[in-house]
Enzyme design. Structure first.
Site, PDB file in Angstrom:
ATOM      1  N   ASP A 174      20.826  23.294  13.773  1.00 32.98           N
ATOM      2  CA  ASP A 174      20.294  24.638  14.037  1.00 32.98           C
ATOM      3  C   ASP A 174      18.800  24.642  14.347  1.00 32.98           C
ATOM      4  O   ASP A 174      18.312  25.558  15.022  1.00 32.98           O
ATOM      5  CB  ASP A 174      20.560  25.554  12.838  1.00 32.98           C
ATOM      6  CG  ASP A 174      20.000  24.968  11.544  1.00 32.98           C
ATOM      7  OD1 ASP A 174      20.462  23.882  11.151  1.00 32.98           O
ATOM      8  OD2 ASP A 174      19.081  25.574  10.961  1.00 32.98           O
ATOM      9  N   GLY A 227      13.188  13.342  -3.381  1.00 33.99           N
ATOM     10  CA  GLY A 227      13.593  14.661  -3.844  1.00 33.99           C
ATOM     11  C   GLY A 227      14.697  15.218  -2.971  1.00 33.99           C
ATOM     12  O   GLY A 227      14.612  15.157  -1.751  1.00 33.99           O
ATOM     13  N   HIS A 228      15.754  15.699  -3.595  1.00 27.25           N
ATOM     14  CA  HIS A 228      16.811  16.374  -2.834  1.00 27.25           C
ATOM     15  C   HIS A 228      16.636  17.868  -3.027  1.00 27.25           C
ATOM     16  O   HIS A 228      16.464  18.326  -4.152  1.00 27.25           O
ATOM     17  CB  HIS A 228      18.184  16.039  -3.412  1.00 27.25           C
ATOM     18  CG  HIS A 228      18.695  14.702  -2.990  1.00 27.25           C
ATOM     19  ND1 HIS A 228      18.518  14.176  -1.739  1.00 27.25           N
ATOM     20  CD2 HIS A 228      19.426  13.803  -3.664  1.00 27.25           C
ATOM     21  CE1 HIS A 228      19.108  12.999  -1.678  1.00 27.25           C
ATOM     22  NE2 HIS A 228      19.659  12.738  -2.826  1.00 27.25           N
ATOM     23  N   THR A 229      16.714  18.616  -1.946  1.00 26.76           N
ATOM     24  CA  THR A 229      16.637  20.069  -2.065  1.00 26.76           C
ATOM     25  C   THR A 229      18.019  20.636  -1.775  1.00 26.76           C
ATOM     26  O   THR A 229      18.597  20.353  -0.730  1.00 26.76           O
ATOM     27  CB  THR A 229      15.635  20.642  -1.031  1.00 26.76           C
ATOM     28  OG1 THR A 229      14.455  19.845  -1.103  1.00 26.76           O
ATOM     29  CG2 THR A 229      15.309  22.082  -1.321  1.00 26.76           C
ATOM     30  N   GLY A 281      22.699  24.738   8.785  1.00 30.36           N
ATOM     31  CA  GLY A 281      21.863  25.625   7.978  1.00 30.36           C
ATOM     32  C   GLY A 281      21.772  25.098   6.566  1.00 30.36           C
ATOM     33  O   GLY A 281      22.426  24.114   6.215  1.00 30.36           O
ATOM     34  N   LYS A 299      20.360  14.678   2.974  1.00 36.32           N
ATOM     35  CA  LYS A 299      21.466  14.058   2.205  1.00 36.32           C
ATOM     36  C   LYS A 299      21.905  14.958   1.060  1.00 36.32           C
ATOM     37  O   LYS A 299      23.084  15.034   0.738  1.00 36.32           O
ATOM     38  CB  LYS A 299      21.033  12.701   1.631  1.00 36.32           C
ATOM     39  CG  LYS A 299      20.732  11.662   2.673  1.00 36.32           C
ATOM     40  CD  LYS A 299      20.204  10.392   2.046  1.00 36.32           C
ATOM     41  CE  LYS A 299      18.877  10.555   1.355  1.00 36.32           C
ATOM     42  NZ  LYS A 299      17.747  10.921   2.225  1.00 36.32           N
ATOM     43  N   THR A 340       4.366   7.485  -2.959  1.00 39.68           N
ATOM     44  CA  THR A 340       4.208   8.772  -3.638  1.00 39.68           C
ATOM     45  C   THR A 340       3.390   8.608  -4.910  1.00 39.68           C
ATOM     46  O   THR A 340       3.140   9.575  -5.614  1.00 39.68           O
ATOM     47  CB  THR A 340       5.584   9.376  -3.978  1.00 39.68           C
ATOM     48  OG1 THR A 340       6.376   8.364  -4.597  1.00 39.68           O
ATOM     49  CG2 THR A 340       6.280   9.887  -2.746  1.00 39.68           C
ATOM     50  N   ASP A 370      14.839  12.006   3.916  1.00 42.79           N
ATOM     51  CA  ASP A 370      14.744  13.457   4.166  1.00 42.79           C
ATOM     52  C   ASP A 370      15.723  13.926   5.240  1.00 42.79           C
ATOM     53  O   ASP A 370      15.464  14.895   5.952  1.00 42.79           O
ATOM     54  CB  ASP A 370      13.308  13.855   4.585  1.00 42.79           C
ATOM     55  CG  ASP A 370      12.266  13.312   3.640  1.00 42.79           C
ATOM     56  OD1 ASP A 370      12.478  13.411   2.423  1.00 42.79           O
ATOM     57  OD2 ASP A 370      11.251  12.767   4.106  1.00 42.79           O
ATOM     58  N   GLN A 413      16.270   8.059   0.017  1.00 41.31           N
ATOM     59  CA  GLN A 413      15.503   7.616   1.197  1.00 41.31           C
ATOM     60  C   GLN A 413      16.460   7.273   2.353  1.00 41.31           C
ATOM     61  O   GLN A 413      17.531   7.848   2.421  1.00 41.31           O
ATOM     62  CB  GLN A 413      14.581   6.443   0.856  1.00 41.31           C
ATOM     63  CG  GLN A 413      13.459   6.848  -0.075  1.00 41.31           C
ATOM     64  CD  GLN A 413      13.578   6.253  -1.459  1.00 41.31           C
ATOM     65  OE1 GLN A 413      14.476   5.471  -1.740  1.00 41.31           O
ATOM     66  NE2 GLN A 413      12.692   6.616  -2.347  1.00 41.31           N
ATOM     67  N   ARG A 424       4.066  16.856   1.222  1.00 40.42           N
ATOM     68  CA  ARG A 424       3.360  16.239   2.358  1.00 40.42           C
ATOM     69  C   ARG A 424       4.029  16.626   3.677  1.00 40.42           C
ATOM     70  O   ARG A 424       5.258  16.620   3.779  1.00 40.42           O
ATOM     71  CB  ARG A 424       3.426  14.699   2.250  1.00 40.42           C
ATOM     72  CG  ARG A 424       2.549  14.143   1.167  1.00 40.42           C
ATOM     73  CD  ARG A 424       2.445  12.636   1.269  1.00 40.42           C
ATOM     74  NE  ARG A 424       3.675  11.962   0.902  1.00 40.42           N
ATOM     75  CZ  ARG A 424       3.814  10.642   0.894  1.00 40.42           C
ATOM     76  NH1 ARG A 424       2.820   9.868   1.262  1.00 40.42           N
ATOM     77  NH2 ARG A 424       4.948  10.093   0.534  1.00 40.42           N
ATOM     78  N   PRO A 425       3.224  16.945   4.706  1.00 42.09           N
ATOM     79  CA  PRO A 425       3.826  17.247   6.004  1.00 42.09           C
ATOM     80  C   PRO A 425       4.498  16.005   6.578  1.00 42.09           C
ATOM     81  O   PRO A 425       3.974  14.896   6.448  1.00 42.09           O
ATOM     82  CB  PRO A 425       2.650  17.681   6.871  1.00 42.09           C
ATOM     83  CG  PRO A 425       1.426  17.245   6.161  1.00 42.09           C
ATOM     84  CD  PRO A 425       1.762  17.031   4.718  1.00 42.09           C
TER      85      PRO A 425
HETATM   86  P1  GDP Z   1      17.211  14.737   1.476  1.00 47.81           P
HETATM   87  O1  GDP Z   1      16.220  14.050   0.595  1.00 47.81           O
HETATM   88  O2  GDP Z   1      17.805  13.809   2.480  1.00 47.81           O
HETATM   89  O3  GDP Z   1      18.227  15.523   0.720  1.00 47.81           O
HETATM   90  O4  GDP Z   1      16.422  15.789   2.321  1.00 47.81           O
HETATM   91  P2  GDP Z   1      15.429  16.942   1.846  1.00 47.81           P
HETATM   92  O5  GDP Z   1      15.911  17.592   0.633  1.00 47.81           O
HETATM   93  O6  GDP Z   1      14.024  16.486   1.879  1.00 47.81           O
HETATM   94  O7  GDP Z   1      15.540  17.886   3.108  1.00 47.81           O
HETATM   95  C1  GDP Z   1      16.497  18.632   3.302  1.00 47.81           C
HETATM   96  C2  GDP Z   1      15.929  20.016   3.587  1.00 47.81           C
HETATM   97  O8  GDP Z   1      16.555  20.475   4.724  1.00 47.81           O
HETATM   98  C3  GDP Z   1      16.255  20.983   2.479  1.00 47.81           C
HETATM   99  O9  GDP Z   1      15.296  21.993   2.394  1.00 47.81           O
HETATM  100  C4  GDP Z   1      17.580  21.546   2.932  1.00 47.81           C
HETATM  101  O10 GDP Z   1      17.871  22.811   2.427  1.00 47.81           O
HETATM  102  C5  GDP Z   1      17.371  21.576   4.407  1.00 47.81           C
HETATM  103  N1  GDP Z   1      18.606  21.411   5.183  1.00 47.81           N
HETATM  104  C6  GDP Z   1      19.637  20.565   4.950  1.00 47.81           C
HETATM  105  N2  GDP Z   1      20.563  20.704   5.912  1.00 47.81           N
HETATM  106  C7  GDP Z   1      20.083  21.641   6.751  1.00 47.81           C
HETATM  107  C8  GDP Z   1      20.563  22.210   7.989  1.00 47.81           C
HETATM  108  O11 GDP Z   1      21.624  21.871   8.487  1.00 47.81           O
HETATM  109  N3  GDP Z   1      19.767  23.133   8.578  1.00 47.81           N
HETATM  110  C9  GDP Z   1      18.572  23.525   8.078  1.00 47.81           C
HETATM  111  N4  GDP Z   1      17.858  24.424   8.743  1.00 47.81           N
HETATM  112  N5  GDP Z   1      18.076  22.999   6.938  1.00 47.81           N
HETATM  113  C10 GDP Z   1      18.832  22.093   6.308  1.00 47.81           C
END
Ligand code: GDP
Length: 430
Positions: free
Chosen positions: A339, A47-49, A421, A23, A135, A20, A230, A309-310
């Protein structure tokens, strides 16, 4: 360059904490500059967001490179694929106007996660005395079958009889194990498996030799990104065992899990959040007390993309980040979510741990030692100013630059990217 050496650039992007790290965002930014993006391990638990304009995409199996038109996206042999979820994701992207057809390839050697793996995962976790916090999606049991040499691979689908007998054995085995654990497989398991097999047949239509595709792309001078899921502290070998995932998240896994040799990799970029989070069980040495924990969860939106999950939050752990730099052979760092720290008057970094064996500076192999580890903190002034509009290091407040410099010093790794951001444009390239 000698004959046979690749001429395109091959970069690995992986997490350096407990996953998380953001990435998805870093891969999304870098994917714009490459031809091929490949995942090398993990399953649909990660999950990637990614935010594109006002749209939010949550991708579990298909590499987020799919959001850039024309990029080839691969799932390597190290990935375990859940066929129904994959089909849903594929169709969901098409429904939102993303062309997926012809752009996604799955390794012939990738293993499949079947419904009986998921049921087994859930019952095992429910009954376990030591819960890992999985999970419950069947990833662990699918990797167990892979290591046990009884897994179902994409390439098996040219032999329907073989698929039928592997699946039959899989169901029987799961039934025995679930019964032993005091549970029961549902009566419609047969129908569930049938449905998964129909989706798996379609997967077979996307089968390819991912290693060969990657190498050929590099030979043509095309750039390739290998995307980890991960993070380092969840690596099966190098993480906080047993609170880990079932695959190798670290850079070595990028070679094994995609089918290329390690010498084909040019760069390894480690993604670290500007603080630390952890979901699931297991130690988090820099974890906050409840009040600050809650505050960070709100500021950083720290809830799982797959499960909601928190996440537990804590200060940046330089002991872990330095370890990650070492075991991955990092060539650079991408620091995300800077940020999120914008409003804090002071920011701490853990530089060592105090334990009953004295002060330690290296991340310990003994996970239980981490439970009692008291971080040794260094506290820096915060910047108390917004950073979201910064596009160069010079745009950042001096205290934020100082914080990044300190991360660079402590990890002995250059910071190459800073994310400020969620948007694609909110990135600093160093
Ligand atoms: P991943 O599995 O490593 O891709 O991470 P997640 O998807 O679980 O978490 C990334 C979350 O942080 C997503 O909601 C992104 O939009 C958000 N995010 C990524 N980079 C930044 C950042 O620089 N600032 C902020 N505020 N949110 C970010």
């Amino acid at each position: 360059m000698s004959e046979g050496r690749s001429s395109g650039n091959c970069t690995v992007v992986l997490g350096c904490q407990w996953g998380d790290e953001g990435k998805g965002k870093i891969v999304d930014v870098l994917a714009a500059e490459v031809h091929v993006v490949a995942r090398y391990q993990g399953g649909a638990n990660a999950g990637h967001t990614v935010h594109v304009g006002d749209d939010e995409f949550i991708l579990h199996q298909i590499p987020s490179g799919i959001l850039h038109p024309g990029k080839r996206c691969l799932l390597g042999n190290g990935v375990v694929i859940e066929p129904l979820g994959f089909a849903e994701e594929y169709e969901g992207l098409e429904a939102r106007g993303i062309t997926v057809e012809g752009r996604v390839g799955v390794s012939q050697k990738a293993h499949l996660v079947m419904p009986y793996h998921r049921l087994l995962d859930q019952v095992s976790e429910d009954q376990a005395t030591q819960k890992i916090g999985t999970t419950g999606r069947g990833i662990g049991p699918a990797y167990e079958d892979k290591a046990g040499r009884r897994g179902l691979r994409v390439s098996d689908f040219v032999h329907p009889d073989r698929v039928a007998s592997l699946v039959e054995e899989g169901v029987q085995r799961a039934r025995r194990r679930v019964t032993l654990l005091g549970g029961e497989l549902p009566g419609d398991i047969g129908a569930m498996v049938e449905e998964a097999l129909v989706a798996a047949e379609r997967l077979h239509g996307l089968a390819t030799d991912t290693g060969l595709e990657i190498l050929n792309a590099l030979r043509r001078g095309q750039d390739v990104l290998l995307e980890g899921a991960q993070g380092t502290a969840l690596d099966l070998d190098h993480g906080t065992y047993p609170f880990v995932t079932s695959s190798n998240t670290t850079a070595g896994g990028a070679a094994t899990g995609s089918g290329i040799g390690p010498t084909a990799i040019d760069e390894v970029i480690g993604v670290v959040k500007a603080y630390t989070t952890r979901v699931g069980n297991g130690p988090l040495p820099t974890g906050f007390q409840p009040e600050l924990d809650e505050k960070f969860r709100e500021l950083g939106g720290e809830f799982g993309a797959t499960t909601g999950r928190p996440r537990r939050c804590g200060w940046f752990d330089a002991v872990l980040a330095r370890y990650a730099a070492r075991v991955n052979g990092l060539t650079g760092l991408a620091v995300t979510k800077l940020d999120v720290l914008d409003t804090l008057p002071e920011i701490s970094i853990a530089t060592a741990y105090r334990t009953s064996c004295g002060e330690i500076h290296e991340f310990p192999a003994d996970t239980w030692q981490l439970d009692e580890a008291e971080p040794v903190y260094e506290t820096l002034p915060g910047w108390e100013a917004p950073t979201g509009e910064a596009r160069t290091l010079a745009d950042l407040p001096a205290a934020a630059r100082r914080y990044l410099d300190r991360i660079e010093e402590l990890t002995e790794t250059p910071v190459q990217m800073v994310s400020v951001g969620t948007r694609r444009r909110q990135i600093i390239r160093v």
